[in-house]
Each structure stands twice: as C-alpha cells, then as structure tokens.
Design a protein around this motif. Sequence first.
Motif, PDB file in Angstrom:
ATOM      1  N   SER A  24       0.809  -1.226   0.000  1.00 16.67           N
ATOM      2  CA  SER A  24       0.000   0.000   0.000  1.00 16.67           C
ATOM      3  C   SER A  24       0.840   1.273   0.000  1.00 16.67           C
ATOM      4  O   SER A  24       0.285   2.373   0.035  1.00 16.67           O
ATOM      5  CB  SER A  24      -0.914   0.011   1.233  1.00 16.67           C
ATOM      6  OG  SER A  24      -0.138   0.045   2.429  1.00 16.67           O
TER       7      SER A  24
ATOM      8  N   SER B  53      -7.828   5.251  -5.136  1.00 17.51           N
ATOM      9  CA  SER B  53      -8.424   4.171  -5.919  1.00 17.51           C
ATOM     10  C   SER B  53      -7.734   2.838  -5.631  1.00 17.51           C
ATOM     11  O   SER B  53      -8.396   1.813  -5.433  1.00 17.51           O
ATOM     12  CB  SER B  53      -8.327   4.505  -7.415  1.00 17.51           C
ATOM     13  OG  SER B  53      -8.852   3.449  -8.196  1.00 17.51           O
ATOM     14  N   LYS B  54      -6.415   2.846  -5.566  1.00 19.73           N
ATOM     15  CA  LYS B  54      -5.692   1.611  -5.292  1.00 19.73           C
ATOM     16  C   LYS B  54      -5.915   1.149  -3.857  1.00 19.73           C
ATOM     17  O   LYS B  54      -6.043  -0.061  -3.601  1.00 19.73           O
ATOM     18  CB  LYS B  54      -4.190   1.814  -5.541  1.00 19.73           C
ATOM     19  CG  LYS B  54      -3.371   0.546  -5.322  1.00 19.73           C
ATOM     20  CD  LYS B  54      -1.890   0.775  -5.601  1.00 19.73           C
ATOM     21  CE  LYS B  54      -1.092  -0.493  -5.361  1.00 19.73           C
ATOM     22  NZ  LYS B  54       0.360  -0.300  -5.608  1.00 19.73           N
TER      23      LYS B  54
ATOM     24  N   LYS C 212      -8.574   1.566  -2.002  1.00 18.45           N
ATOM     25  CA  LYS C 212      -9.898   0.950  -1.926  1.00 18.45           C
ATOM     26  C   LYS C 212      -9.900  -0.423  -2.599  1.00 18.45           C
ATOM     27  O   LYS C 212     -10.556  -1.355  -2.117  1.00 18.45           O
ATOM     28  CB  LYS C 212     -10.938   1.867  -2.575  1.00 18.45           C
ATOM     29  CG  LYS C 212     -11.218   3.134  -1.780  1.00 18.45           C
ATOM     30  CD  LYS C 212     -12.160   4.063  -2.522  1.00 18.45           C
ATOM     31  CE  LYS C 212     -13.524   3.442  -2.725  1.00 18.45           C
ATOM     32  NZ  LYS C 212     -14.457   4.373  -3.388  1.00 18.45           N
ATOM     33  N   ARG C 213      -9.176  -0.551  -3.698  1.00 16.74           N
ATOM     34  CA  ARG C 213      -9.121  -1.838  -4.394  1.00 16.74           C
ATOM     35  C   ARG C 213      -8.410  -2.896  -3.544  1.00 16.74           C
ATOM     36  O   ARG C 213      -8.845  -4.051  -3.483  1.00 16.74           O
ATOM     37  CB  ARG C 213      -8.424  -1.667  -5.736  1.00 16.74           C
ATOM     38  CG  ARG C 213      -8.497  -2.904  -6.622  1.00 16.74           C
ATOM     39  CD  ARG C 213      -7.988  -2.632  -8.022  1.00 16.74           C
ATOM     40  NE  ARG C 213      -6.551  -2.423  -8.071  1.00 16.74           N
ATOM     41  CZ  ARG C 213      -5.967  -1.261  -8.308  1.00 16.74           C
ATOM     42  NH1 ARG C 213      -6.703  -0.179  -8.505  1.00 16.74           N
ATOM     43  NH2 ARG C 213      -4.649  -1.152  -8.340  1.00 16.74           N
TER      44      ARG C 213
ATOM     45  N   GLU D 169     -10.823  -3.874  -0.803  1.00 14.58           N
ATOM     46  CA  GLU D 169     -11.880  -4.721  -1.369  1.00 14.58           C
ATOM     47  C   GLU D 169     -11.390  -6.153  -1.528  1.00 14.58           C
ATOM     48  O   GLU D 169     -12.093  -7.109  -1.175  1.00 14.58           O
ATOM     49  CB  GLU D 169     -12.316  -4.156  -2.726  1.00 14.58           C
ATOM     50  CG  GLU D 169     -13.278  -5.034  -3.504  1.00 14.58           C
ATOM     51  CD  GLU D 169     -14.717  -4.921  -3.056  1.00 14.58           C
ATOM     52  OE1 GLU D 169     -15.582  -5.597  -3.642  1.00 14.58           O
ATOM     53  OE2 GLU D 169     -14.980  -4.148  -2.118  1.00 14.58           O
ATOM     54  N   ALA D 170     -10.184  -6.316  -2.038  1.00 17.40           N
ATOM     55  CA  ALA D 170      -9.622  -7.655  -2.221  1.00 17.40           C
ATOM     56  C   ALA D 170      -9.433  -8.354  -0.877  1.00 17.40           C
ATOM     57  O   ALA D 170      -9.729  -9.555  -0.743  1.00 17.40           O
ATOM     58  CB  ALA D 170      -8.298  -7.570  -2.974  1.00 17.40           C
TER      59      ALA D 170
ATOM     60  N   TRP E 268     -17.991  -1.872  -8.883  1.00 21.23           N
ATOM     61  CA  TRP E 268     -16.930  -1.622  -9.851  1.00 21.23           C
ATOM     62  C   TRP E 268     -17.412  -0.784 -11.023  1.00 21.23           C
ATOM     63  O   TRP E 268     -18.552  -0.899 -11.465  1.00 21.23           O
ATOM     64  CB  TRP E 268     -16.349  -2.939 -10.372  1.00 21.23           C
ATOM     65  CG  TRP E 268     -15.644  -3.712  -9.311  1.00 21.23           C
ATOM     66  CD1 TRP E 268     -16.209  -4.524  -8.373  1.00 21.23           C
ATOM     67  CD2 TRP E 268     -14.240  -3.739  -9.059  1.00 21.23           C
ATOM     68  NE1 TRP E 268     -15.244  -5.052  -7.546  1.00 21.23           N
ATOM     69  CE2 TRP E 268     -14.026  -4.599  -7.944  1.00 21.23           C
ATOM     70  CE3 TRP E 268     -13.139  -3.140  -9.662  1.00 21.23           C
ATOM     71  CZ2 TRP E 268     -12.763  -4.852  -7.432  1.00 21.23           C
ATOM     72  CZ3 TRP E 268     -11.879  -3.392  -9.157  1.00 21.23           C
ATOM     73  CH2 TRP E 268     -11.692  -4.240  -8.052  1.00 21.23           C
TER      74      TRP E 268
ATOM     75  N   PHE F 121     -10.278  -2.012 -13.457  1.00 20.67           N
ATOM     76  CA  PHE F 121      -9.930  -2.308 -12.064  1.00 20.67           C
ATOM     77  C   PHE F 121     -10.122  -1.075 -11.176  1.00 20.67           C
ATOM     78  O   PHE F 121      -9.266  -0.744 -10.352  1.00 20.67           O
ATOM     79  CB  PHE F 121      -8.487  -2.815 -11.960  1.00 20.67           C
ATOM     80  CG  PHE F 121      -8.147  -3.896 -12.943  1.00 20.67           C
ATOM     81  CD1 PHE F 121      -8.768  -5.133 -12.865  1.00 20.67           C
ATOM     82  CD2 PHE F 121      -7.227  -3.677 -13.957  1.00 20.67           C
ATOM     83  CE1 PHE F 121      -8.461  -6.129 -13.773  1.00 20.67           C
ATOM     84  CE2 PHE F 121      -6.919  -4.669 -14.863  1.00 20.67           C
ATOM     85  CZ  PHE F 121      -7.539  -5.904 -14.774  1.00 20.67           C
ATOM     86  N   THR F 122     -11.254  -0.413 -11.323  1.00 22.68           N
ATOM     87  CA  THR F 122     -11.529   0.803 -10.555  1.00 22.68           C
ATOM     88  C   THR F 122     -12.861   0.672  -9.841  1.00 22.68           C
ATOM     89  O   THR F 122     -13.873   0.332 -10.459  1.00 22.68           O
ATOM     90  CB  THR F 122     -11.573   2.036 -11.485  1.00 22.68           C
ATOM     91  OG1 THR F 122     -10.331   2.136 -12.192  1.00 22.68           O
ATOM     92  CG2 THR F 122     -11.788   3.302 -10.676  1.00 22.68           C
ATOM     93  N   LEU F 123     -12.851   0.933  -8.543  1.00 20.13           N
ATOM     94  CA  LEU F 123     -14.080   0.918  -7.767  1.00 20.13           C
ATOM     95  C   LEU F 123     -14.830   2.236  -7.948  1.00 20.13           C
ATOM     96  O   LEU F 123     -14.237   3.272  -8.240  1.00 20.13           O
ATOM     97  CB  LEU F 123     -13.778   0.699  -6.282  1.00 20.13           C
ATOM     98  CG  LEU F 123     -13.236  -0.673  -5.888  1.00 20.13           C
ATOM     99  CD1 LEU F 123     -12.888  -0.685  -4.406  1.00 20.13           C
ATOM    100  CD2 LEU F 123     -14.240  -1.771  -6.186  1.00 20.13           C
TER     101      LEU F 123
ATOM    102  N   PRO G   5     -15.467  -0.162   0.270  1.00 18.41           N
ATOM    103  CA  PRO G   5     -14.989  -1.526   0.033  1.00 18.41           C
ATOM    104  C   PRO G   5     -15.682  -2.559   0.903  1.00 18.41           C
ATOM    105  O   PRO G   5     -15.650  -2.479   2.136  1.00 18.41           O
ATOM    106  CB  PRO G   5     -13.490  -1.435   0.371  1.00 18.41           C
ATOM    107  CG  PRO G   5     -13.137  -0.014   0.129  1.00 18.41           C
ATOM    108  CD  PRO G   5     -14.350   0.781   0.522  1.00 18.41           C
TER     109      PRO G   5
END
Length: 250
Positions: free
Chosen positions: A97, A103-104, A106-107, A110-111, A177, A186-188, A194
Amino acid sequence: SQFLTDILTLSHLTYTMMKLTILAAVAGSAAAFSPSASIGASSTALRMSEPDTEVEQSPFVPDSFVLNGWSADAALPMHGLPGAVAPLGFFDPLGFSKGADLSKAKRLREAEVMHGRVSMMAVVGYLIGENTPTITYGFDFPHTIANNQLPEVPVAVLLPFFLAINFAEALRASVGWVEPVGGKLFTLRELYYPGDLGFDPLELKPKDAAEYAKMQTKELNNGRLAMLAAAGMCAQELVDGKGILEHWGL
C-alpha cells in the motif's frame, strides 16, 4: 492694376485651399469606411481566440466523501480505512500500500475483505464437508478429505453452485466496480465503500461511525485469520492425507 492683381492672387489661393480641404475630407471619409490592418488583425485574433475561451465542463467531483463514517485522508496509511490494530498497528511489511492513491487503496481493501469472507466460509467448509452428512457421501462420514472432494462430486451437483457463484460475482461487480467499457479498468466506484454491498439481512450493520469501524476491523481480523487457517488446512491435508478433525482423534 496692382489692386486687381492682388485680388486675383487671393482668389486663386482661396480656391486652391478649398480643393485641398475637400480632398482631405474625402480621403478621411474613405479611410473611415476602408478596412484597417489593425482592425482586421484584432478581429482575426478575436475569432481565433474564441474557441480557446470555451472551457469543457467536467462533472463535479467532491474532494472527499464520507462513507459509513469514513473520510479519505491521504496523510494516513490506506487513506484512513479501518483495520490497523494493536500490537502491530498498521502492518504492511512488503509495502503493497506504499504510495497508493485512493483508488488503489480501496481496491486493496476490497480484495482483502472479499478474500477474508471466502476464507471464513472455506474454513467452515473444511470442517462441515468432511464430518457431516452430504448429498454426495450421505451419512457415511468422515468422508474423503476436503482437498479431494471436488473431483468426486457429480457435475449435476456442482453446476448449481457454480451458477450461484457467477451470479453473486456479477452482482458484486455491478454494485462496486466501474464498467470496463468507457471507464478505467480495475476501478471501484467513487461512492462505494470496500466490501459494503448493501447485503445485511440481519441488520447487523451499526449506524454509528465508530461502531462501524470496529465491526469492520473485527471482520478484517477474522478474515485474515481465516486466510491463514484455510491455507494451513489445505497444506496439512496435502502432507498426510488426513482430515482436519482426524488429527485431533475425532
């Protein structure tokens, strides 16, 4: 005669001055209605500058959102998303991180949430699938170890489960998404928190922001533990071929 000569000379001068005056007036009038280089240049410059003055209006995007009581803060790890607890605090030894934008971040969260939820179900599945009556194995248990069950389950039994998984994933993608057509990959969504799919049939989701952050942290910690547990169960069965409860003599 001298007097007459003076009169004629004066008359000639007067006539000449009148012609010059008329000529100057006509020339000035013509110049007034003729195109000027400076005016033409400025008009051309004005026409050329008109497209530049048109500014494209982009959709209004607020600097930050408040989602479930969370507001993104770039000065904090993972932009302030919950999940850091004592004694380790924010734990990211591999730096996944580091320098991540919103954006990253949150992604990544989410994962983590989704993998944690799947792992929690997998841990339960290991224990239940090996030690309770099932459609495939009936009441004869303990059954085949969980690692070897999938190839033994008939396709007619597996197909409904695969379809249910596909529908669930399609729903999750549509909620959280951005569509890949015309949008970023690949953007929420900006207004998506998330893991919050709006599925809360038991209404366990707290209304208070602090309480929600605590519940989110508990879910993350249980999911993290479940990911380690599921990996350990899988590895253990690969090593000795025994069921999980068999190791405890059950």
